[in-house]
Structures are given as C-alpha cells and as structure tokens.
Design a protein around this motif. Sequence first.
Motif, PDB file in Angstrom:
ATOM      1  N   VAL A  62       0.851  -1.188   0.000  1.00 28.83           N
ATOM      2  CA  VAL A  62       0.000   0.000   0.000  1.00 28.83           C
ATOM      3  C   VAL A  62       0.889   1.241   0.000  1.00 28.83           C
ATOM      4  N   LEU A  63       0.638   2.141  -0.959  1.00 29.57           N
ATOM      5  CA  LEU A  63       1.452   3.340  -1.137  1.00 29.57           C
ATOM      6  C   LEU A  63       0.713   4.611  -0.717  1.00 29.57           C
ATOM      7  N   TRP A  64      -0.604   4.565  -0.739  1.00 24.71           N
ATOM      8  CA  TRP A  64      -1.470   5.618  -0.200  1.00 24.71           C
ATOM      9  C   TRP A  64      -2.754   4.936   0.225  1.00 24.71           C
ATOM     10  N   GLN A  65      -3.340   5.392   1.334  1.00 26.78           N
ATOM     11  CA  GLN A  65      -4.615   4.833   1.743  1.00 26.78           C
ATOM     12  C   GLN A  65      -5.468   5.880   2.438  1.00 26.78           C
ATOM     13  N   LEU A  66      -6.770   5.761   2.220  1.00 29.08           N
ATOM     14  CA  LEU A  66      -7.767   6.524   2.958  1.00 29.08           C
ATOM     15  C   LEU A  66      -8.160   5.659   4.144  1.00 29.08           C
ATOM     16  N   LYS A  67      -7.961   6.173   5.337  1.00 24.46           N
ATOM     17  CA  LYS A  67      -8.089   5.339   6.549  1.00 24.46           C
ATOM     18  C   LYS A  67      -9.066   5.974   7.521  1.00 24.46           C
ATOM     19  N   ASP A  68      -9.999   5.163   8.044  1.00 25.53           N
ATOM     20  CA  ASP A  68     -10.958   5.688   9.012  1.00 25.53           C
ATOM     21  C   ASP A  68     -10.558   5.288  10.434  1.00 25.53           C
ATOM     22  N   ALA A  77     -14.302   1.541  12.587  1.00 25.07           N
ATOM     23  CA  ALA A  77     -13.154   1.505  11.683  1.00 25.07           C
ATOM     24  C   ALA A  77     -12.854   0.081  11.254  1.00 25.07           C
ATOM     25  N   ALA A  78     -12.520  -0.082   9.983  1.00 24.97           N
ATOM     26  CA  ALA A  78     -12.247  -1.410   9.434  1.00 24.97           C
ATOM     27  C   ALA A  78     -11.246  -1.258   8.297  1.00 24.97           C
ATOM     28  N   THR A  79     -11.319  -2.150   7.314  1.00 29.17           N
ATOM     29  CA  THR A  79     -10.423  -2.075   6.163  1.00 29.17           C
ATOM     30  C   THR A  79     -10.549  -0.709   5.490  1.00 29.17           C
ATOM     31  N   PRO A  80      -9.444  -0.058   5.111  1.00 28.27           N
ATOM     32  CA  PRO A  80      -9.524   1.268   4.496  1.00 28.27           C
ATOM     33  C   PRO A  80     -10.433   1.281   3.270  1.00 28.27           C
ATOM     34  N   PRO A  81     -11.276   2.313   3.122  1.00 25.37           N
ATOM     35  CA  PRO A  81     -12.157   2.389   1.966  1.00 25.37           C
ATOM     36  C   PRO A  81     -11.412   2.464   0.632  1.00 25.37           C
ATOM     37  N   LEU A  82     -10.281   3.179   0.594  1.00 26.27           N
ATOM     38  CA  LEU A  82      -9.515   3.336  -0.642  1.00 26.27           C
ATOM     39  C   LEU A  82      -8.050   3.042  -0.393  1.00 26.27           C
ATOM     40  N   SER A  83      -7.420   2.326  -1.327  1.00 20.55           N
ATOM     41  CA  SER A  83      -5.993   2.023  -1.225  1.00 20.55           C
ATOM     42  C   SER A  83      -5.370   2.074  -2.602  1.00 20.55           C
ATOM     43  N   LEU A  84      -4.242   2.777  -2.717  1.00 22.10           N
ATOM     44  CA  LEU A  84      -3.414   2.742  -3.913  1.00 22.10           C
ATOM     45  C   LEU A  84      -2.320   1.715  -3.647  1.00 22.10           C
ATOM     46  N   ARG A  85      -2.314   0.620  -4.426  1.00 20.98           N
ATOM     47  CA  ARG A  85      -1.453  -0.522  -4.119  1.00 20.98           C
ATOM     48  C   ARG A  85      -0.597  -0.934  -5.308  1.00 20.98           C
ATOM     49  N   ALA A  86       0.596  -1.439  -4.986  1.00 23.49           N
ATOM     50  CA  ALA A  86       1.437  -2.119  -5.969  1.00 23.49           C
ATOM     51  C   ALA A  86       1.287  -3.615  -5.749  1.00 23.49           C
ATOM     52  N   ARG A  87       0.939  -4.320  -6.828  1.00 27.16           N
ATOM     53  CA  ARG A  87       0.828  -5.784  -6.770  1.00 27.16           C
ATOM     54  C   ARG A  87       1.520  -6.325  -8.006  1.00 27.16           C
ATOM     55  N   GLY A  88       2.616  -7.054  -7.780  1.00 26.94           N
ATOM     56  CA  GLY A  88       3.415  -7.477  -8.919  1.00 26.94           C
ATOM     57  C   GLY A  88       3.917  -6.251  -9.655  1.00 26.94           C
ATOM     58  N   ASP A  89       3.671  -6.186 -10.956  1.00 32.29           N
ATOM     59  CA  ASP A  89       4.117  -5.048 -11.761  1.00 32.29           C
ATOM     60  C   ASP A  89       2.974  -4.114 -12.121  1.00 32.29           C
ATOM     61  N   ARG A  90       1.899  -4.096 -11.294  1.00 34.93           N
ATOM     62  CA  ARG A  90       0.755  -3.220 -11.543  1.00 34.93           C
ATOM     63  C   ARG A  90       0.533  -2.297 -10.342  1.00 34.93           C
ATOM     64  N   LEU A  91       0.065  -1.099 -10.639  1.00 41.01           N
ATOM     65  CA  LEU A  91      -0.374  -0.141  -9.638  1.00 41.01           C
ATOM     66  C   LEU A  91      -1.879  -0.030  -9.764  1.00 41.01           C
ATOM     67  N   ASP A  92      -2.620  -0.196  -8.649  1.00 44.12           N
ATOM     68  CA  ASP A  92      -4.076  -0.137  -8.756  1.00 44.12           C
ATOM     69  C   ASP A  92      -4.682   0.664  -7.616  1.00 44.12           C
ATOM     70  N   LEU A  93      -5.896   1.155  -7.870  1.00 42.70           N
ATOM     71  CA  LEU A  93      -6.701   1.823  -6.857  1.00 42.70           C
ATOM     72  C   LEU A  93      -7.853   0.886  -6.517  1.00 42.70           C
ATOM     73  N   GLU A  94      -7.980   0.526  -5.236  1.00 39.85           N
ATOM     74  CA  GLU A  94      -8.975  -0.449  -4.804  1.00 39.85           C
ATOM     75  C   GLU A  94      -9.953   0.183  -3.822  1.00 39.85           C
ATOM     76  N   TYR A  95     -11.228  -0.117  -4.008  1.00 42.49           N
ATOM     77  CA  TYR A  95     -12.285   0.306  -3.095  1.00 42.49           C
ATOM     78  C   TYR A  95     -12.783  -0.893  -2.299  1.00 42.49           C
ATOM     79  N   THR A  96     -12.951  -0.703  -0.998  1.00 38.99           N
ATOM     80  CA  THR A  96     -13.540  -1.723  -0.132  1.00 38.99           C
ATOM     81  C   THR A  96     -14.835  -1.177   0.437  1.00 38.99           C
ATOM     82  N   ASP A  97     -15.947  -1.874   0.189  1.00 39.33           N
ATOM     83  CA  ASP A  97     -17.242  -1.385   0.662  1.00 39.33           C
ATOM     84  C   ASP A  97     -17.478  -1.810   2.110  1.00 39.33           C
ATOM     85  N   PRO A  98     -18.561  -1.330   2.751  1.00 41.45           N
ATOM     86  CA  PRO A  98     -18.785  -1.653   4.169  1.00 41.45           C
ATOM     87  C   PRO A  98     -18.924  -3.139   4.457  1.00 41.45           C
TER      88      PRO A  98
END
Length: 248
Positions: A119-125, A130-151
Amino acid sequence: MQWSQPVRALAAAALLVVVPGATAADVADPVWSADPGRGTSVFEGVETKPGSVDVVEGGTAYRLRTSGRKQGSERVRVETRGHRTPDGAALRFTEGDTYYVGWRSKWGPLPTKDGDWVVLWQLKDYGSGAATPPLSLRARGDRLDLEYTDPAMRTTKLWDVPLPRDRWNDFVVGIHFSHDPGQGWVRFWYDGQPQHLAGKDQYPAATVRADFVTDKWGVYRSDGITGPATAYLADARVGRSYTEVAAR
C-alpha cells in the motif's frame, strides 16, 4: 497553464471554475500543504515500524524508507498519518465533507510480488466502526491499482496501470465523504488526466465508516514481501477543489 477539455468538464461538474490560461497565482491556496521546511510536523504522525522519514532533494521532498521484516503481529510499514495545519490543528474528514488530495510520488527500490501487496497511499478511518480502508493505492506485482472496499468488505479494483518506478508521477483523488454509498463518491486523476474508475468518471462509494477519516502515504506491505523499499513524496496538498491541489 492550459487545461484539457476532460479536466474542464469534470471540474465544472464539481462546481469548480477552471480558467484557461490560469497561472499558479490565480489558484486558491489549499487547505493544507506538506511544506518540507516544517519537517514531519505537517503530519498528524508518522509510523516507522521499522523505518525513517527524512527531507531530501534539496528540501523539496520526503523520503520514507524501510527494510525491515515483520515482527510479531505488526506488518512492516513506514507511513505518514493525517495532516496538521501550522496552528497545530488536525485536519480530519467527516460526513458531508468534500476534499481533493493531490501529491507527487516516486518509488524505488520497491520490491513487489504477485499475490502480495504494497500500500502506497490509503484513505483510513478511525474510531467506532473503523475497518479495512475504503480506498488504497497498491502495488501488486508489476501493476499499480486503486482499490475500493465497501462496508461489507467486498473489494473492487477501480483502476490500474503498469507500476512506475524511479520517476515522479502526479495523483489527485477527489472524495465526497459519506456513510451512504448513494451520496459518497470518488474521482481520480493520474498525471493530470481524469481516469475512469470501474468505467465511471465518478464512482459511488461509502467513504466514511467510523468517526472520521484521514489518509496516509508511504510503504505498508503484506508479509510475503521483504527487502529495502523507498517512497518519495512531494507537493502533497489538501483542498476544496481540483485546481487547489493539482501539480503546478
């Protein structure tokens, strides 16, 4: 500075006025900015488990480094946490707020691995709920992705690109904060260009889970990744509009 038509359209939708040919002097000041001259006091805190946060590149950027392995139950992380204004107040996001967060990042070295994440940036409550961050900018393998986690803890990959290493890239995230996924939303710009999030210009999302929300920059990684990692951060800002925080 000339703004592209897609950027103007999105800005208008957000009730912003983007003036073609506007200069930095025409842009309102952000609500918060990370001035390296203030060191790490611009953040509400730093988490070095283990690691270090330093000011580098002639006093223009932060360098966050870690090389540790997991100790006990603590995953390896070196991150900034939150925003502190010059008067000492903590800037926190709550129900009904709309904020834009902009910054520049460079990563390297950055070991990654398929099936693991950094995780390179995250929105954290924080607070009750409070639980898993709603938004995370992540590196996985050779990809950079933005992931949303719902309630319900379901995840959706909103966006991804090849992972850039050893070069600066610009990011802006626009967020309307709400517990209600019908009210909250996310927008995203990469290197000055608006991005589609799971096919949408504006992705509906529950962006508040607890009492308040803030965000974090750095390196936070799953257990299967080891070795030295460095994240650089510059020109970090929080504002009420895209133009207040975009790269100038």
